[in-house]
Motif scaffolding. Sequence first.
Motif, mmCIF file in Angstrom:
data_model
loop_
_atom_site.group_PDB
_atom_site.id
_atom_site.type_symbol
_atom_site.label_atom_id
_atom_site.label_comp_id
_atom_site.label_asym_id
_atom_site.label_seq_id
_atom_site.Cartn_x
_atom_site.Cartn_y
_atom_site.Cartn_z
ATOM 1 N N VAL A 224 -9.514 -4.402 -5.102
ATOM 2 C CA VAL A 224 -8.938 -3.062 -5.201
ATOM 3 C C VAL A 224 -7.455 -3.097 -4.858
ATOM 4 O O VAL A 224 -6.617 -2.503 -5.552
ATOM 5 C CB VAL A 224 -9.701 -2.092 -4.276
ATOM 6 N N LEU A 225 -7.109 -3.792 -3.792
ATOM 7 C CA LEU A 225 -5.716 -3.893 -3.372
ATOM 8 C C LEU A 225 -4.872 -4.578 -4.444
ATOM 9 O O LEU A 225 -3.760 -4.133 -4.765
ATOM 10 C CB LEU A 225 -5.630 -4.664 -2.052
ATOM 11 N N HIS A 226 -5.396 -5.666 -5.005
ATOM 12 C CA HIS A 226 -4.660 -6.386 -6.043
ATOM 13 C C HIS A 226 -4.434 -5.516 -7.267
ATOM 14 O O HIS A 226 -3.352 -5.544 -7.890
ATOM 15 C CB HIS A 226 -5.421 -7.654 -6.435
ATOM 16 N N CYS A 227 -5.426 -4.718 -7.638
ATOM 17 C CA CYS A 227 -5.300 -3.824 -8.784
ATOM 18 C C CYS A 227 -4.186 -2.803 -8.553
ATOM 19 O O CYS A 227 -3.342 -2.574 -9.433
ATOM 20 C CB CYS A 227 -6.633 -3.128 -9.041
ATOM 21 N N MET A 228 -4.148 -2.209 -7.379
ATOM 22 C CA MET A 228 -3.115 -1.218 -7.079
ATOM 23 C C MET A 228 -1.735 -1.856 -7.036
ATOM 24 O O MET A 228 -0.762 -1.309 -7.570
ATOM 25 C CB MET A 228 -3.439 -0.518 -5.758
ATOM 26 N N HIS A 229 -1.619 -3.026 -6.399
ATOM 27 C CA HIS A 229 -0.332 -3.727 -6.361
ATOM 28 C C HIS A 229 0.157 -4.039 -7.776
ATOM 29 O O HIS A 229 1.348 -3.883 -8.085
ATOM 30 C CB HIS A 229 -0.458 -5.029 -5.568
ATOM 31 N N THR A 230 -0.751 -4.481 -8.644
ATOM 32 C CA THR A 230 -0.383 -4.831 -10.013
ATOM 33 C C THR A 230 0.180 -3.629 -10.762
ATOM 34 O O THR A 230 1.215 -3.731 -11.439
ATOM 35 C CB THR A 230 -1.604 -5.393 -10.770
ATOM 36 N N ALA A 231 -0.489 -2.485 -10.627
ATOM 37 C CA ALA A 231 -0.019 -1.272 -11.299
ATOM 38 C C ALA A 231 1.338 -0.832 -10.754
ATOM 39 O O ALA A 231 2.244 -0.474 -11.523
ATOM 40 C CB ALA A 231 -1.041 -0.155 -11.139
ATOM 41 N N ILE A 232 1.508 -0.858 -9.450
ATOM 42 C CA ILE A 232 2.759 -0.400 -8.846
ATOM 43 C C ILE A 232 3.901 -1.356 -9.164
ATOM 44 O O ILE A 232 5.025 -0.928 -9.470
ATOM 45 C CB ILE A 232 2.578 -0.205 -7.332
ATOM 46 N N ASP A 233 3.634 -2.651 -9.112
ATOM 47 C CA ASP A 233 4.672 -3.619 -9.459
ATOM 48 C C ASP A 233 5.166 -3.397 -10.890
ATOM 49 O O ASP A 233 6.364 -3.458 -11.169
ATOM 50 C CB ASP A 233 4.145 -5.046 -9.316
ATOM 51 N N ALA A 234 4.236 -3.145 -11.805
ATOM 52 C CA ALA A 234 4.600 -2.947 -13.209
ATOM 53 C C ALA A 234 5.355 -1.641 -13.429
ATOM 54 O O ALA A 234 6.120 -1.516 -14.395
ATOM 55 C CB ALA A 234 3.350 -2.972 -14.083
ATOM 56 N N SER A 235 5.156 -0.663 -12.547
ATOM 57 C CA SER A 235 5.800 0.644 -12.706
ATOM 58 C C SER A 235 7.275 0.614 -12.332
ATOM 59 O O SER A 235 8.065 1.428 -12.816
ATOM 60 C CB SER A 235 5.095 1.698 -11.845
ATOM 61 N N GLY A 236 7.646 -0.300 -11.432
ATOM 62 C CA GLY A 236 9.029 -0.382 -10.980
ATOM 63 C C GLY A 236 9.408 0.632 -9.927
ATOM 64 O O GLY A 236 10.575 0.699 -9.504
ATOM 65 N N ILE A 237 8.448 1.427 -9.442
ATOM 66 C CA ILE A 237 8.788 2.442 -8.441
ATOM 67 C C ILE A 237 8.933 1.818 -7.060
ATOM 68 O O ILE A 237 8.344 0.782 -6.763
ATOM 69 C CB ILE A 237 7.732 3.566 -8.391
ATOM 70 N N ARG A 238 9.724 2.439 -6.231
ATOM 71 C CA ARG A 238 9.888 1.997 -4.845
ATOM 72 C C ARG A 238 9.179 2.919 -3.871
ATOM 73 O O ARG A 238 8.921 2.547 -2.732
ATOM 74 C CB ARG A 238 11.377 1.921 -4.487
ATOM 75 N N GLU A 239 8.901 4.128 -4.327
ATOM 76 C CA GLU A 239 8.258 5.127 -3.471
ATOM 77 C C GLU A 239 7.161 5.813 -4.272
ATOM 78 O O GLU A 239 7.320 6.068 -5.474
ATOM 79 C CB GLU A 239 9.283 6.146 -2.983
ATOM 80 N N LEU A 240 6.055 6.113 -3.608
ATOM 81 C CA LEU A 240 4.918 6.759 -4.256
ATOM 82 C C LEU A 240 4.694 8.133 -3.658
ATOM 83 O O LEU A 240 4.664 8.290 -2.428
ATOM 84 C CB LEU A 240 3.664 5.888 -4.086
ATOM 85 N N GLY A 241 4.531 9.142 -4.527
ATOM 86 C CA GLY A 241 4.377 10.508 -4.047
ATOM 87 C C GLY A 241 3.025 10.792 -3.426
ATOM 88 O O GLY A 241 2.935 11.320 -2.327
ATOM 89 N N HIS A 242 1.942 10.443 -4.131
ATOM 90 C CA HIS A 242 0.606 10.630 -3.566
ATOM 91 C C HIS A 242 -0.398 9.779 -4.348
ATOM 92 O O HIS A 242 -0.079 9.232 -5.407
ATOM 93 C CB HIS A 242 0.192 12.107 -3.572
ATOM 94 N N VAL A 243 -1.586 9.689 -3.799
ATOM 95 C CA VAL A 243 -2.673 8.939 -4.426
ATOM 96 C C VAL A 243 -3.831 9.888 -4.702
ATOM 97 O O VAL A 243 -4.263 10.632 -3.810
ATOM 98 C CB VAL A 243 -3.172 7.796 -3.519
ATOM 99 N N HIS A 244 -4.308 9.879 -5.947
ATOM 100 C CA HIS A 244 -5.583 10.548 -6.237
ATOM 101 C C HIS A 244 -6.626 9.446 -6.236
ATOM 102 O O HIS A 244 -6.722 8.658 -7.184
ATOM 103 C CB HIS A 244 -5.553 11.288 -7.583
#
Length: 360
Positions: A224-244
């Motif tokens: 689960v952690l690897h999946c989230m890291h992969t998506a965030i890395d690909a997005s290029g964002i540095r900050e995340l607003g919220h998680v659903h």
Amino acid sequence: MKPLITGLGCVTTLGTSPEALHRGLLDAAPTHLGAGTVTTPDVVARDAQTPRRWLEKSVAAALEDARWPVDTALPMVVLAGQAVATPGSPASQMFTPSQLAVRGSLVSVDAIVSHACASGLFAMDLAVALLRMGAAPAVLVAGANTANDHVLASMRVVKAVSGARGRPFDRARDGITVGEGAGALLLETPEHAARRGGPARAAVLSSATQVAGASATASSVETVLHCMHTAIDASGIRELGHVHAHATGTVQGDAAELEALSRLATARSWADLPVTSHKGSLGHLMQASSFPAVIAAITAMDRQELPGTTHLHNPMAAERLLLPGHGHPLSLTRRHRTALVNAFGFGGNNASIVLESIAA
């Protein structure tokens, strides 16, 4: 290229519009519960055609929301489902239709994606790939679920159904309630949406889909952690607003997701990351659960209000996270322009998608 979500449609226990869904989640509105299910109030009789009717209703709503011209050919259709309804198949609410009646015409479904409870995000991931490779300028993604005997039996076999009702992230959680409903999303390339003058509800920055895990049913924290890291890395964002969150209310699944989210926030030096789930109100729509999740995330960003998780009264401990509870929404700011939506299913099916609000 950032694909755009230009149309939203839904059939839920809280209403049949994104606004009604958002308001119901904010108000922690009660929904009808019976026999371990959260059922839709507008359709009493359920038969083999019920999922198709709900799909057609949500698809029509998404096209209308996107202002798709009546005289224009319909986009490619991808459904999130289970077994495919082929000619001669026995009647069953489990089957995903191969055709839909849309705007007076019978439309063939181009693809059916089946990845357990992550099917909706897997279908969106496919749609994004099709747009980016130029295979289609627009893709309509949809899914539906009914509390049929097959679904209830399978969840009871693995002892996943709550004895009361689903309470995501609550210390007293004891399982899911099966929810009913449908949802649809229209995704387009920015060029196609601009050319036809379509509205932009949100942008898809990235998505990640992975099939991995050591158990047929239990969630893996590392996966689960690897999946989230992969998506965030690909997005290029540095900050995340919220998680659903996926957060269904099961003992093991919620604990694994929350631990992974805490580790995610720690690794990226994020503090007080808001996390919510719609499943306390709507129940778990199984293969279609990603559609209300994505719609809820988009409306929360647009309206700068994050609903709390219904029936969450005694939150689990979580480092670097905020878990707004029952009837306690959080105010968001324009800084909270991004959202991570999770979907995790049996068989090691894991998916995460990063969305960006483009509202003024």
